[in-house]
Structures are given as structure tokens and as C-alpha cells.
Design a protein around this motif. Structure first.
Motif, PDB file in Angstrom:
ATOM      1  N   ALA A   1     -12.373  37.238  20.108  1.00  4.91           N
ATOM      2  CA  ALA A   1     -10.995  36.743  20.047  1.00  4.91           C
ATOM      3  C   ALA A   1     -10.790  35.645  19.015  1.00  4.91           C
ATOM      4  CB  ALA A   1     -10.560  36.226  21.425  1.00  4.91           C
ATOM      5  N   SER A   2     -11.879  35.155  18.403  1.00  2.44           N
ATOM      6  CA  SER A   2     -11.751  33.992  17.516  1.00  2.44           C
ATOM      7  C   SER A   2     -12.700  34.086  16.329  1.00  2.44           C
ATOM      8  CB  SER A   2     -12.052  32.710  18.309  1.00  2.44           C
ATOM      9  OG  SER A   2     -12.222  31.607  17.449  1.00  2.44           O
TER      10      SER A   2
ATOM     11  N   SER B   1     -11.476  31.479  23.863  1.00  2.00           N
ATOM     12  CA  SER B   1     -11.716  31.181  22.442  1.00  2.00           C
ATOM     13  C   SER B   1     -10.533  31.543  21.551  1.00  2.00           C
ATOM     14  CB  SER B   1     -12.976  31.901  21.947  1.00  2.00           C
ATOM     15  OG  SER B   1     -12.746  33.296  21.816  1.00  2.00           O
ATOM     16  N   ARG B   2      -9.555  32.286  22.075  1.00  2.71           N
ATOM     17  CA  ARG B   2      -8.420  32.730  21.253  1.00  2.71           C
ATOM     18  C   ARG B   2      -7.694  31.565  20.598  1.00  2.71           C
ATOM     19  NH1 ARG B   2      -5.053  33.189  18.222  1.00  2.71           N
ATOM     20  NH2 ARG B   2      -3.251  34.578  18.151  1.00  2.71           N
ATOM     21  N   ASP B   3      -7.529  30.459  21.327  1.00  2.00           N
ATOM     22  CA  ASP B   3      -6.708  29.360  20.819  1.00  2.00           C
ATOM     23  C   ASP B   3      -7.488  28.272  20.091  1.00  2.00           C
ATOM     24  OD1 ASP B   3      -4.358  30.506  21.828  1.00  2.00           O
ATOM     25  OD2 ASP B   3      -4.695  29.621  23.813  1.00  2.00           O
ATOM     26  N   ILE B   4      -8.803  28.448  19.928  1.00  4.31           N
ATOM     27  CA  ILE B   4      -9.549  27.382  19.239  1.00  4.31           C
ATOM     28  C   ILE B   4      -9.495  27.532  17.723  1.00  4.31           C
ATOM     29  CG2 ILE B   4     -11.106  26.994  21.191  1.00  4.31           C
ATOM     30  CD1 ILE B   4     -13.273  28.518  19.668  1.00  4.31           C
ATOM     31  N   TYR B   5      -9.126  28.737  17.262  1.00  4.68           N
ATOM     32  CA  TYR B   5      -9.027  28.950  15.814  1.00  4.68           C
ATOM     33  C   TYR B   5      -7.744  29.718  15.530  1.00  4.68           C
ATOM     34  CZ  TYR B   5     -10.648  29.708  11.021  1.00  4.68           C
ATOM     35  OH  TYR B   5     -10.767  29.700   9.654  1.00  4.68           O
ATOM     36  N   GLU B   6      -6.891  29.105  14.729  1.00  3.77           N
ATOM     37  CA  GLU B   6      -5.591  29.694  14.413  1.00  3.77           C
ATOM     38  C   GLU B   6      -5.662  30.358  13.045  1.00  3.77           C
ATOM     39  OE1 GLU B   6      -1.056  28.050  13.691  1.00  3.77           O
ATOM     40  OE2 GLU B   6      -2.379  26.934  15.046  1.00  3.77           O
TER      41      GLU B   6
ATOM     42  N   GLU C   1      -8.617  34.209   8.671  1.00  5.25           N
ATOM     43  CA  GLU C   1      -9.334  34.036   7.414  1.00  5.25           C
ATOM     44  C   GLU C   1     -10.352  32.903   7.555  1.00  5.25           C
ATOM     45  OE1 GLU C   1      -9.053  36.007   4.929  1.00  5.25           O
ATOM     46  OE2 GLU C   1      -7.299  37.139   5.600  1.00  5.25           O
ATOM     47  N   PRO C   2     -11.276  32.770   6.591  1.00  5.81           N
ATOM     48  CA  PRO C   2     -12.253  31.674   6.658  1.00  5.81           C
ATOM     49  C   PRO C   2     -11.628  30.281   6.675  1.00  5.81           C
ATOM     50  CG  PRO C   2     -12.958  33.340   5.091  1.00  5.81           C
ATOM     51  CD  PRO C   2     -11.557  33.706   5.496  1.00  5.81           C
ATOM     52  N   ILE C   3     -10.351  30.178   6.310  1.00  6.85           N
ATOM     53  CA  ILE C   3      -9.663  28.886   6.377  1.00  6.85           C
ATOM     54  C   ILE C   3      -8.536  28.984   7.399  1.00  6.85           C
ATOM     55  CG2 ILE C   3      -8.281  27.201   5.116  1.00  6.85           C
ATOM     56  CD1 ILE C   3      -9.734  28.015   2.577  1.00  6.85           C
ATOM     57  N   GLY C   4      -8.543  28.073   8.364  1.00 10.64           N
ATOM     58  CA  GLY C   4      -7.516  28.093   9.404  1.00 10.64           C
ATOM     59  C   GLY C   4      -7.481  26.775  10.155  1.00 10.64           C
ATOM     60  N   LYS C   5      -6.654  26.707  11.185  1.00  6.46           N
ATOM     61  CA  LYS C   5      -6.557  25.498  12.001  1.00  6.46           C
ATOM     62  C   LYS C   5      -7.467  25.625  13.214  1.00  6.46           C
ATOM     63  CE  LYS C   5      -1.786  24.285  10.768  1.00  6.46           C
ATOM     64  NZ  LYS C   5      -0.417  24.050  11.292  1.00  6.46           N
ATOM     65  N   ILE C   6      -8.201  24.544  13.507  1.00  3.54           N
ATOM     66  CA  ILE C   6      -9.103  24.528  14.650  1.00  3.54           C
ATOM     67  C   ILE C   6      -8.551  23.583  15.712  1.00  3.54           C
ATOM     68  CG2 ILE C   6     -11.421  23.908  15.453  1.00  3.54           C
ATOM     69  CD1 ILE C   6     -12.490  24.718  12.722  1.00  3.54           C
ATOM     70  N   HIS C   7      -8.549  24.058  16.942  1.00  7.37           N
ATOM     71  CA  HIS C   7      -8.069  23.252  18.065  1.00  7.37           C
ATOM     72  C   HIS C   7      -9.203  23.036  19.064  1.00  7.37           C
ATOM     73  CE1 HIS C   7      -3.990  23.937  16.567  1.00  7.37           C
ATOM     74  NE2 HIS C   7      -4.297  25.226  16.475  1.00  7.37           N
ATOM     75  N   SER C   8      -9.278  21.845  19.606  1.00  2.87           N
ATOM     76  CA  SER C   8     -10.354  21.492  20.535  1.00  2.87           C
ATOM     77  C   SER C   8      -9.989  21.920  21.959  1.00  2.87           C
ATOM     78  CB  SER C   8     -10.620  19.984  20.488  1.00  2.87           C
ATOM     79  OG  SER C   8     -11.020  19.591  19.192  1.00  2.87           O
TER      80      SER C   8
END
Length: 247
Positions: free
Chosen positions: A76-77, A189-194, A197-204
């Protein structure tokens, strides 16, 4: 983007400092055990997730047989490969999509080769079969392998799915190697990486990983269709994710 910048910087520093080790492994691979080769990636993955405050809770690790296995995971991520490497305390290679962005990534491609990762062409059945056979040979030689049988991120394939349909051929690795299958369920894990692509937003966010009971059905019954087994594993994963969400 702060988390992503922190994460990317940590990768640059970690992999740069490990260059001497990488050079040694490439120059004289026979002098080092598979555990020595894998330990850097295992530690790097654990520290990387800690650094961006993604806390892993791992359940069921005691269920993993001592023999080489095929780990089968939902996907999912974009950080799932780090979650895999941080969760499995044994050398493991992974099937990776045969895409230029992954296959040609400097330094990372060398580490992937060292831990016996295999690139699989998802649009060419003949080449795909070659990759499946290569992965099974790795297991037969004592090296566990891992696969994301959905073949893509869950929400890319089906935005409404908890776990999307498997590509049945992925499980053929275990049939060919006559080895157990260990489902590994990654939850939240779906919401930890937005992004995709190799570049994205990471959420804790906290992530829970659960190893399910090893599966021997295909060993006990060689005529068991991989499509049936795939569907059974997918449904078990869905049930575990639903249980997690309902806590």
C-alpha cells in the motif's frame, strides 16, 4: 516535505558511509556471509523509519520457519520495502518491477544485487517465468525471497480495495522451490507516504506488521491451483487489516 527531506538525507548519508563496505562485498562476495551483506540494509531500514517517527510493531515473528521461505506481502505504500527490510531478521531478496527508475538507481541497484533481488518483467510472460525460476533457485540455495503479489500499489490498482487481486504467477516461486509461504500483512502504511514516485510526502504514523501462519498447502497438494491459494491469502490479509482498523 520536511519528513521526506530528512528521510532522503538519511539515505544519502547512510549509503555514502557504507560505500567502502559495498566495494568489499562486490570485490570479494565469497568472503562474506549473506547475513553480513544483509545486516546493513536491515539496520538502515530500521533507523530510517525511526528517524521519521514511523514506529513499527511486529507480531508473529516466532511463526517464521527456520527453513528458507517465500514472504508474501500486501503493498500500500512506497515505503513498504523499508518496512520489509526492517521486519525480517534474515537475509531476503525481493522481486522488483523491471522499471528503469528502480533498475538504474545508483548504489541501490548494487545493494539489490548483493541481497539477490530479482527484476521481473510484468509485461512479458516468458521473461517473467525466467524471473520466477531464478527466485525459486535462490530459495533452493537457502536464501529466502519476498514478493508483493499485487504487482502494484493497492490503491493504484483498485482505489476501493483493502488488498487488490494477486498476480497468481508470483506464488509459483513457492511451488517451484517446494518451500513454505509466509504471509506478511502490513497495516496502516497507506497514509505514511503520499504519492507514487520516489519523491513524495512522508507522514509519521505507527505501522503494524504481522506474520501469519506459514502455509504448506501447495506442498501437501501439488495440484492446488495458485489462484485458489492467492485468493485465500488475500482474504486472510484483508481480515487482519479490518481487525486492526476496528481496534
Amino acid at each position: 516535505m520536511l519528513n521526506y527531506i530528512k528521510f532522503a538525507t538519511y539515505q544519502f548519508i547512510g549509503f555514502s558511509l557504507a560505500l567502502p563496505k559495498l566495494i568489499k562485498f562486490k570485490k570479494s562476495p565469497e568472503k562474506f556471509s549473506s547475513i553480513e551483506k544483509f545486516s546493513f540494509l536491515n539496520n538502515q531500514a530500521k533507523k530510517s523509519l525511526d528517524f521519521i517517527n514511523i514506529k513499527l510493531t511486529i507480531l508473529g515473528k516466532d511463526k517464521i520457519p527456520e527453513e528458507p521461505v517465500l514472504f508474501v506481502m500486501n503493498h500500500a505504500s512506497m515505503l513498504d520495502s523499508f518496512i520489509l527490510m526492517a521486519s525480517v531478521d534474515r537475509p531476503v531478496g525481493c522481486l522488483i518491477a523491471d522499471e528503469p527508475v528502480w533498475k538504474n538507481m545508483p548504489i541501490i541497484k548494487d545493494w539489490a544485487n548483493i541481497i539477490k533481488c530479482i527484476y521481473i518483467n510484468r509485461s512479458n510472460n516468458r521473461e517473467g517465468i525466467k524471473s520466477i525460476l531464478e527466485a525459486s533457485k535462490n530459495i533452493l540455495s537457502g536464501h529466502s525471497m519476498a514478493v508483493f503479489p499485487e504487482g502494484d500499489l493497492t490503491w493504484i490498482k483498485d482505489p476501493n480495495a483493502i488488498v487488490s487481486d494477486f498476480r497468481n504467477g508470483a506464488l509459483k516461486i513457492a511451488y517451484k522451490a517446494n518451500c513454505p509461504i509466509v504471509p506478511l500483512v502490513i497495516k496502516n502504511s497507506r497514509d505514511i507516504y503520499e504519492g507514487f514516485e520516489p519523491i513524495g510526502k512522508i507522514h509519521s504514523h505507527p505501522v503494524e506488521v504481522e506474520f501469519l501462519d506459514p502455509i504448506y498447502d501447495h506442498i501437501n497438494n501439488s495440484k492446488l491451483k495458485s489462484a485458489h491459494l492467492s485468493n485465500d491469502i488475500k482474504n486472510k490479509m484483508i481480515d487482519k487489516i479490518k481487525d486492526f482498523r476496528n481496534k
